[in-house]
Motif scaffolding. Structure first.
Motif, short mmCIF file in Angstrom:
data_model
loop_
_atom_site.label_atom_id
_atom_site.label_comp_id
_atom_site.label_asym_id
_atom_site.label_seq_id
_atom_site.Cartn_x
_atom_site.Cartn_y
_atom_site.Cartn_z
N ALA A 72 0.84 -1.20 0.00
CA ALA A 72 0.00 0.00 0.00
C ALA A 72 0.87 1.25 0.00
O ALA A 72 0.56 2.24 -0.68
CB ALA A 72 -0.93 -0.01 1.22
N LEU A 73 1.99 1.20 0.73
CA LEU A 73 2.93 2.33 0.75
C LEU A 73 3.47 2.59 -0.66
O LEU A 73 3.51 3.74 -1.12
CB LEU A 73 4.10 2.04 1.72
CG LEU A 73 5.22 3.07 1.77
CD1 LEU A 73 4.73 4.43 2.22
CD2 LEU A 73 6.34 2.59 2.70
N THR A 124 -0.69 15.78 -2.47
CA THR A 124 -0.40 16.07 -1.06
C THR A 124 -1.09 15.05 -0.15
O THR A 124 -0.51 14.57 0.83
CB THR A 124 -0.88 17.49 -0.71
OG1 THR A 124 -0.29 18.40 -1.64
CG2 THR A 124 -0.49 17.88 0.70
N GLU A 125 -2.33 14.72 -0.50
CA GLU A 125 -3.07 13.76 0.34
C GLU A 125 -2.51 12.34 0.21
O GLU A 125 -2.45 11.61 1.20
CB GLU A 125 -4.57 13.84 0.01
CG GLU A 125 -5.16 15.11 0.59
CD GLU A 125 -6.53 15.52 0.05
OE1 GLU A 125 -7.13 16.45 0.63
OE2 GLU A 125 -6.99 14.93 -0.96
N GLU A 126 -2.06 11.96 -1.00
CA GLU A 126 -1.44 10.64 -1.15
C GLU A 126 -0.15 10.57 -0.33
O GLU A 126 0.18 9.54 0.26
CB GLU A 126 -1.14 10.30 -2.61
CG GLU A 126 -2.29 10.47 -3.61
CD GLU A 126 -3.57 9.69 -3.34
OE1 GLU A 126 -3.72 9.11 -2.26
OE2 GLU A 126 -4.43 9.67 -4.25
N GLN A 127 0.57 11.71 -0.28
CA GLN A 127 1.79 11.75 0.53
C GLN A 127 1.46 11.56 2.02
O GLN A 127 2.17 10.86 2.75
CB GLN A 127 2.53 13.08 0.33
CG GLN A 127 3.84 13.19 1.08
CD GLN A 127 4.87 12.18 0.57
OE1 GLN A 127 5.24 12.22 -0.59
NE2 GLN A 127 5.30 11.26 1.44
N MET A 128 0.36 12.17 2.46
CA MET A 128 -0.08 11.98 3.85
C MET A 128 -0.38 10.51 4.12
O MET A 128 -0.02 9.97 5.17
CB MET A 128 -1.36 12.79 4.12
CG MET A 128 -1.13 14.25 4.47
SD MET A 128 -2.73 15.17 4.44
CE MET A 128 -3.91 13.96 5.04
N HIS A 129 -1.04 9.85 3.16
CA HIS A 129 -1.35 8.44 3.33
C HIS A 129 -0.06 7.62 3.45
O HIS A 129 0.05 6.74 4.30
CB HIS A 129 -2.17 7.91 2.14
CG HIS A 129 -3.51 8.56 1.99
ND1 HIS A 129 -4.24 8.52 0.83
CD2 HIS A 129 -4.24 9.28 2.87
CE1 HIS A 129 -5.37 9.18 1.00
NE2 HIS A 129 -5.39 9.66 2.23
N ALA A 157 3.66 4.39 6.60
CA ALA A 157 5.05 4.15 7.00
C ALA A 157 5.18 4.17 8.52
O ALA A 157 5.85 3.33 9.12
CB ALA A 157 5.97 5.19 6.37
N ALA A 158 4.49 5.14 9.16
CA ALA A 158 4.56 5.25 10.62
C ALA A 158 3.95 4.00 11.27
O ALA A 158 4.48 3.49 12.27
CB ALA A 158 3.84 6.51 11.09
N GLY A 177 6.73 -2.79 14.26
CA GLY A 177 8.03 -3.45 14.32
C GLY A 177 8.60 -3.79 12.96
O GLY A 177 9.56 -4.56 12.86
N GLY A 178 8.03 -3.26 11.89
CA GLY A 178 8.54 -3.52 10.54
C GLY A 178 9.35 -2.36 10.02
O GLY A 178 9.64 -1.41 10.75
N GLU A 179 9.74 -2.44 8.77
CA GLU A 179 10.50 -1.38 8.13
C GLU A 179 9.77 -0.93 6.87
O GLU A 179 9.47 -1.75 6.01
CB GLU A 179 11.90 -1.87 7.75
CG GLU A 179 12.76 -2.18 8.95
CD GLU A 179 14.16 -2.66 8.56
OE1 GLU A 179 14.56 -2.48 7.39
OE2 GLU A 179 14.82 -3.22 9.44
N PRO A 180 9.51 0.39 6.75
CA PRO A 180 8.85 0.87 5.54
C PRO A 180 9.80 0.80 4.35
O PRO A 180 10.97 1.17 4.47
CB PRO A 180 8.48 2.32 5.89
CG PRO A 180 9.44 2.71 6.96
CD PRO A 180 9.83 1.47 7.70
#
Ligand SMILES: [Fe+2]
Ligand SMILES: [Fe+2]
Length: 180
Positions: free
Chosen positions: A45-46, A80-85, A90-91, A97-100
């Protein structure tokens, strides 16, 4: 409660479990075993969101060049909104406990949506609409997969899904205006 299966874990067990592996932070013993799968799906999804940011930004600058200011603004807002997603996802991956995965290598094959440049304004809007519809379907599936195992991830994804639906709506309106 008699012999029936208790609905909630008893306090002693909850307290004992919370003390185990405290270094895992938000990921408690009660978190479902398929955490790795959830992290992998979130990384897909990222990738989708990053590809959408890039496509919308390209479309923003191209539309600016052909003097279509209101459409160009809409593209920028979506970017801008896709960047927020992407940032939210990622957070959450880190919290689990994973890595983006931000690697440009293989980005497009991890992404559900495509990167299509589009030759005209109408082409660009149509490609963005297709990408939103792909995102809508994939988020709906991921939400069903996560189900009740991880309410925080599900709530985040539901919020993102609602915004992708708004994006699709916006694009349909733009198309109607342009083709009227
Ligand atoms: Fe998005
Ligand atoms: Fe979107």
């Amino acid at each position: 409660m008699g012999d029936s299966k208790p609905f909630l874990t008893d306090v002693q067990t909850l307290r004992k479990r919370a003390r185990q592996h405290i270094e895992r932070g938000a990921v408690t013993e009660g978190y479902p075993a398929h955490r790795e799968t959830i992290v992998r799906v979130l990384n897909d999804a990222l990738a989708t969101e990053i590809v959408c940011v890039l496509r919308y930004r390209r479309h923003h600058f191209m539309a600016s060049g052909i003097n279509a200011q209101s459409v160009a603004q809409e593209f920028l807002q979506h970017a801008t909104e896709e960047q927020m997603h992407a940032d939210q996802i990622a957070a959450r991956i880190v919290q689990l406990g994973g890595e983006p995965d931000f690697s440009p290598e293989g980005l497009l094959s991890r992404s559900h949506a495509e990167y299509v440049e589009g030759d005209s304004l109408v082409d660009m809007i149509k490609e963005d609409l297709v990408a939103e519809r792909v995102a809508i379907d994939s988020y709906r599936e991921i939400i069903a997969y996560v189900a009740n195992d991880d309410p925080t991830t599900r709530r985040m994804l539901e919020g993102i899904l609602a915004m992708e639906e708004e994006h699709a709506d916006d694009l349909v309106s733009l198309l109607e205006e342009l083709q009227a």
